[in-house]
Design a protein around this motif. Sequence first.
Motif, PDB file in Angstrom:
ATOM      1  N   VAL A 242       0.834  -1.207   0.000  1.00 32.68           N
ATOM      2  CA  VAL A 242       0.000   0.000   0.000  1.00 32.68           C
ATOM      3  C   VAL A 242       0.868   1.257   0.000  1.00 32.68           C
ATOM      4  O   VAL A 242       0.641   2.184  -0.790  1.00 32.68           O
ATOM      5  CB  VAL A 242      -0.983  -0.010   1.199  1.00 32.68           C
ATOM      6  CG1 VAL A 242      -1.734   1.314   1.304  1.00 32.68           C
ATOM      7  CG2 VAL A 242      -1.960  -1.172   1.077  1.00 32.68           C
ATOM      8  N   GLY A 243       1.876   1.284   0.863  1.00 40.72           N
ATOM      9  CA  GLY A 243       2.747   2.452   0.943  1.00 40.72           C
ATOM     10  C   GLY A 243       3.492   2.716  -0.353  1.00 40.72           C
ATOM     11  O   GLY A 243       3.529   3.849  -0.849  1.00 40.72           O
ATOM     12  N   ALA A 244       4.063   1.679  -0.947  1.00 39.66           N
ATOM     13  CA  ALA A 244       4.806   1.842  -2.192  1.00 39.66           C
ATOM     14  C   ALA A 244       3.879   2.229  -3.339  1.00 39.66           C
ATOM     15  O   ALA A 244       4.249   3.048  -4.189  1.00 39.66           O
ATOM     16  CB  ALA A 244       5.564   0.561  -2.527  1.00 39.66           C
ATOM     17  N   SER A 245       2.684   1.676  -3.350  1.00 43.91           N
ATOM     18  CA  SER A 245       1.724   2.017  -4.402  1.00 43.91           C
ATOM     19  C   SER A 245       1.301   3.481  -4.310  1.00 43.91           C
ATOM     20  O   SER A 245       1.207   4.182  -5.326  1.00 43.91           O
ATOM     21  CB  SER A 245       0.499   1.104  -4.328  1.00 43.91           C
ATOM     22  OG  SER A 245       0.874  -0.232  -4.557  1.00 43.91           O
ATOM     23  N   ILE A 246       1.054   3.945  -3.101  1.00 45.81           N
ATOM     24  CA  ILE A 246       0.682   5.349  -2.899  1.00 45.81           C
ATOM     25  C   ILE A 246       1.840   6.264  -3.284  1.00 45.81           C
ATOM     26  O   ILE A 246       1.651   7.276  -3.975  1.00 45.81           O
ATOM     27  CB  ILE A 246       0.236   5.592  -1.441  1.00 45.81           C
ATOM     28  CG1 ILE A 246      -1.084   4.877  -1.162  1.00 45.81           C
ATOM     29  CG2 ILE A 246       0.109   7.090  -1.150  1.00 45.81           C
ATOM     30  CD1 ILE A 246      -1.486   4.875   0.298  1.00 45.81           C
ATOM     31  N   ALA A 247       3.052   5.919  -2.859  1.00 46.33           N
ATOM     32  CA  ALA A 247       4.223   6.727  -3.198  1.00 46.33           C
ATOM     33  C   ALA A 247       4.478   6.708  -4.710  1.00 46.33           C
ATOM     34  O   ALA A 247       4.868   7.725  -5.292  1.00 46.33           O
ATOM     35  CB  ALA A 247       5.450   6.225  -2.436  1.00 46.33           C
ATOM     36  N   CYS A 248       4.256   5.573  -5.349  1.00 38.06           N
ATOM     37  CA  CYS A 248       4.402   5.475  -6.800  1.00 38.06           C
ATOM     38  C   CYS A 248       3.384   6.373  -7.489  1.00 38.06           C
ATOM     39  O   CYS A 248       3.719   7.100  -8.438  1.00 38.06           O
ATOM     40  CB  CYS A 248       4.229   4.022  -7.243  1.00 38.06           C
ATOM     41  SG  CYS A 248       4.513   3.759  -9.003  1.00 38.06           S
TER      42      CYS A 248
END
Length: 81
Positions: free
Chosen positions: A40-46
């Motif tokens: 979730v964190g990496a997807s949001i940051a992406c």
Amino acid sequence: MNTNDLIGTIGVGLILLAYFLNIFSWIKKEGVLFYVMNIVGASIACFASILISFWPFIILEGTWAIVSVIGLMKSIKKPQA
């Protein structure tokens, strides 16, 4: 702080929180929560990086999310001891 910064901060914050919780053994390194927080964190940051067209972080965070999905799938398939 604009909207893109806020979105990116939330994403990176989730990744860092997962790392912090793992380092202090408050969550398991190969547990579902660790992987989900990273996905979730990496997807949001992406997504935040896509909004500002910053390719180095699109690649970094996209790869982080994909690797975390693979880790989650391996963790789920692994028989529990």
